[in-house]
Design an enzyme around this catalytic site. Sequence first.
Site, PDB file in Angstrom:
ATOM      1  N   GLN A 260       0.833  -1.206   0.000  1.00  0.00           N
ATOM      2  CA  GLN A 260       0.000   0.000   0.000  1.00  0.00           C
ATOM      3  C   GLN A 260       0.868   1.257   0.000  1.00  0.00           C
ATOM      4  O   GLN A 260       0.533   2.268  -0.625  1.00  0.00           O
ATOM      5  CB  GLN A 260      -0.933  -0.004   1.223  1.00  0.00           C
ATOM      6  CG  GLN A 260      -1.976   1.112   1.223  1.00  0.00           C
ATOM      7  CD  GLN A 260      -2.991   0.959   0.094  1.00  0.00           C
ATOM      8  OE1 GLN A 260      -3.276  -0.154  -0.334  1.00  0.00           O
ATOM      9  NE2 GLN A 260      -3.531   2.070  -0.378  1.00  0.00           N
ATOM     10  N   ALA A 281      -5.705   4.958   0.038  1.00  0.00           N
ATOM     11  CA  ALA A 281      -5.422   5.069   1.469  1.00  0.00           C
ATOM     12  C   ALA A 281      -3.926   5.173   1.716  1.00  0.00           C
ATOM     13  O   ALA A 281      -3.119   4.568   1.010  1.00  0.00           O
ATOM     14  CB  ALA A 281      -5.973   3.847   2.199  1.00  0.00           C
ATOM     15  N   SER A 286      -5.438   1.382   4.818  1.00  0.00           N
ATOM     16  CA  SER A 286      -6.206   0.711   3.771  1.00  0.00           C
ATOM     17  C   SER A 286      -6.993  -0.473   4.326  1.00  0.00           C
ATOM     18  O   SER A 286      -6.457  -1.307   5.068  1.00  0.00           O
ATOM     19  CB  SER A 286      -5.273   0.187   2.676  1.00  0.00           C
ATOM     20  OG  SER A 286      -6.013  -0.622   1.779  1.00  0.00           O
ATOM     21  N   HIS A 288      -7.826  -2.851   2.637  1.00  0.00           N
ATOM     22  CA  HIS A 288      -7.267  -4.066   2.007  1.00  0.00           C
ATOM     23  C   HIS A 288      -6.264  -4.768   2.922  1.00  0.00           C
ATOM     24  O   HIS A 288      -6.059  -5.968   2.807  1.00  0.00           O
ATOM     25  CB  HIS A 288      -6.620  -3.725   0.665  1.00  0.00           C
ATOM     26  CG  HIS A 288      -7.621  -3.417  -0.411  1.00  0.00           C
ATOM     27  ND1 HIS A 288      -8.193  -4.391  -1.188  1.00  0.00           N
ATOM     28  CD2 HIS A 288      -8.173  -2.246  -0.811  1.00  0.00           C
ATOM     29  CE1 HIS A 288      -9.050  -3.832  -2.043  1.00  0.00           C
ATOM     30  NE2 HIS A 288      -9.061  -2.522  -1.825  1.00  0.00           N
ATOM     31  N   ASP A 295     -11.480  -5.570  -4.288  1.00  0.00           N
ATOM     32  CA  ASP A 295     -11.881  -4.766  -5.437  1.00  0.00           C
ATOM     33  C   ASP A 295     -12.274  -5.742  -6.534  1.00  0.00           C
ATOM     34  O   ASP A 295     -11.549  -6.706  -6.800  1.00  0.00           O
ATOM     35  CB  ASP A 295     -10.713  -3.898  -5.942  1.00  0.00           C
ATOM     36  CG  ASP A 295     -10.354  -2.804  -4.946  1.00  0.00           C
ATOM     37  OD1 ASP A 295     -11.191  -2.467  -4.095  1.00  0.00           O
ATOM     38  OD2 ASP A 295      -9.210  -2.285  -5.038  1.00  0.00           O
ATOM     39  N   GLU A 338     -16.647   4.308  -4.773  1.00  0.00           N
ATOM     40  CA  GLU A 338     -15.893   3.165  -5.308  1.00  0.00           C
ATOM     41  C   GLU A 338     -16.838   1.976  -5.449  1.00  0.00           C
ATOM     42  O   GLU A 338     -16.930   1.140  -4.554  1.00  0.00           O
ATOM     43  CB  GLU A 338     -14.719   2.787  -4.375  1.00  0.00           C
ATOM     44  CG  GLU A 338     -13.625   3.835  -4.301  1.00  0.00           C
ATOM     45  CD  GLU A 338     -12.347   3.290  -3.633  1.00  0.00           C
ATOM     46  OE1 GLU A 338     -12.312   2.104  -3.274  1.00  0.00           O
ATOM     47  OE2 GLU A 338     -11.400   4.083  -3.480  1.00  0.00           O
ATOM     48  N   HIS A 341     -15.403  -1.616  -4.682  1.00  0.00           N
ATOM     49  CA  HIS A 341     -14.786  -2.018  -3.407  1.00  0.00           C
ATOM     50  C   HIS A 341     -15.847  -2.545  -2.437  1.00  0.00           C
ATOM     51  O   HIS A 341     -16.743  -1.824  -2.019  1.00  0.00           O
ATOM     52  CB  HIS A 341     -14.056  -0.813  -2.795  1.00  0.00           C
ATOM     53  CG  HIS A 341     -13.371  -1.095  -1.490  1.00  0.00           C
ATOM     54  ND1 HIS A 341     -11.995  -1.111  -1.350  1.00  0.00           N
ATOM     55  CD2 HIS A 341     -13.867  -1.379  -0.249  1.00  0.00           C
ATOM     56  CE1 HIS A 341     -11.695  -1.391  -0.078  1.00  0.00           C
ATOM     57  NE2 HIS A 341     -12.813  -1.551   0.601  1.00  0.00           N
TER      58      HIS A 341
END
Length: 372
Positions: A260, A281, A286, A288, A295, A338, A341
């Site tokens: 990230q 982010a 993030s 993630h 995503d 988004e 996401h």
Amino acid sequence: MKRFAAALAAVLMLTACTQVEENIPVMAETSAVTEDTDASVDVTTAVSSEIVSEEITSETELETSEAVSESETTAAEEVQTEAPAAAENSAEETSAAETTTTEAVYEDAQAESTGTVTGIELTFYDVTLSQGEHKMPIVTMSPESAPDKSEIWTSSDESIAKVDGLGNITAVGEGTCVVTVASAASPNVTAKVNVTVKAAPGLTYIGGILIANKTYALPADYNPGVDPEAQAAFDDMQAAATKEGLNIYVSSGFRSYEYQSGLYDRYVQRSGKAEADRYSARPGHSEHQTGLAFDMNTIDISFADTDEYVWVKAHCWEYGFIIRYPEDGEDVTGYMYEPWHIRYLGKETAKKVYDSGLTLEEYLGIDSKYSE
Ligand SMILES: [Zn+2]
């Protein structure tokens, strides 16, 4: 068969010692013998008792379980030739080991006659978990012959640990509680797990939900990989979409702190910091990095115009996901729209958030803003 077993049990009980040890292997073996030789069951039950007493007399050094184990083989082989009169022999010779065996036969016959579960064993009875961790004990209900081995799971405090219908325990908040499994057929037969939940250092759980946004960061060394439960939920959702003729796939799942960091730096170079912060982010912030976010498909606003998105938006909550950064949510989520996401919350929580029509931040009453 049941009538004979009950009669046998009555005879054996006359000489059975009142001190009875729990001996699961013996029960299991006895039960196996009975089941394996279904056609000549009446003989089998008697024979197995007789053989056990013979083994014990001739090879007293053997452990009980070994003796029974050996006798099972012999019994299975000799079922066709041995006479059923053997039950009386058994009743004449009493030893500790034999008592256990005869009692096991009796318990088995008794359980069979009522069809109920008489005991529950678990692979662990105490567990310490960090928030967000899961663990599931393996359950063995006895007797083996019980027709209904359904389980009912409950937690004494769901704010500390939740448990699903399969016994998967999820650590939610700090503290201790007791998770109980009961037999659905015999609800007074239970087993308990003492659960201790410790705070996961550096992680923020709110309402049992791991938060990563602009306000709440994850530690740089938090590196869980993709969450297996979230991955399985995505696979289910993907299979359902396929049945509708739609194609959804993961474009980006788990991302480490380092990954990230590189991504964010690139975006800052491309767009400038203020703009990059709207869609990417900073490292540690993030979602993630939780392993709970995916995503999908094309990471572009055009995804919102696809049939895939329309379907996902309507159905993802059924699989435990929410559209995490909805349209017009930037002021509260901290991120622009988004559509691609999604965040895994589990079915129960995802349904609540979906039904509320709120963003996750609004639902939990938290904000998402960098401190600088
Ligand atoms: Zn994303």
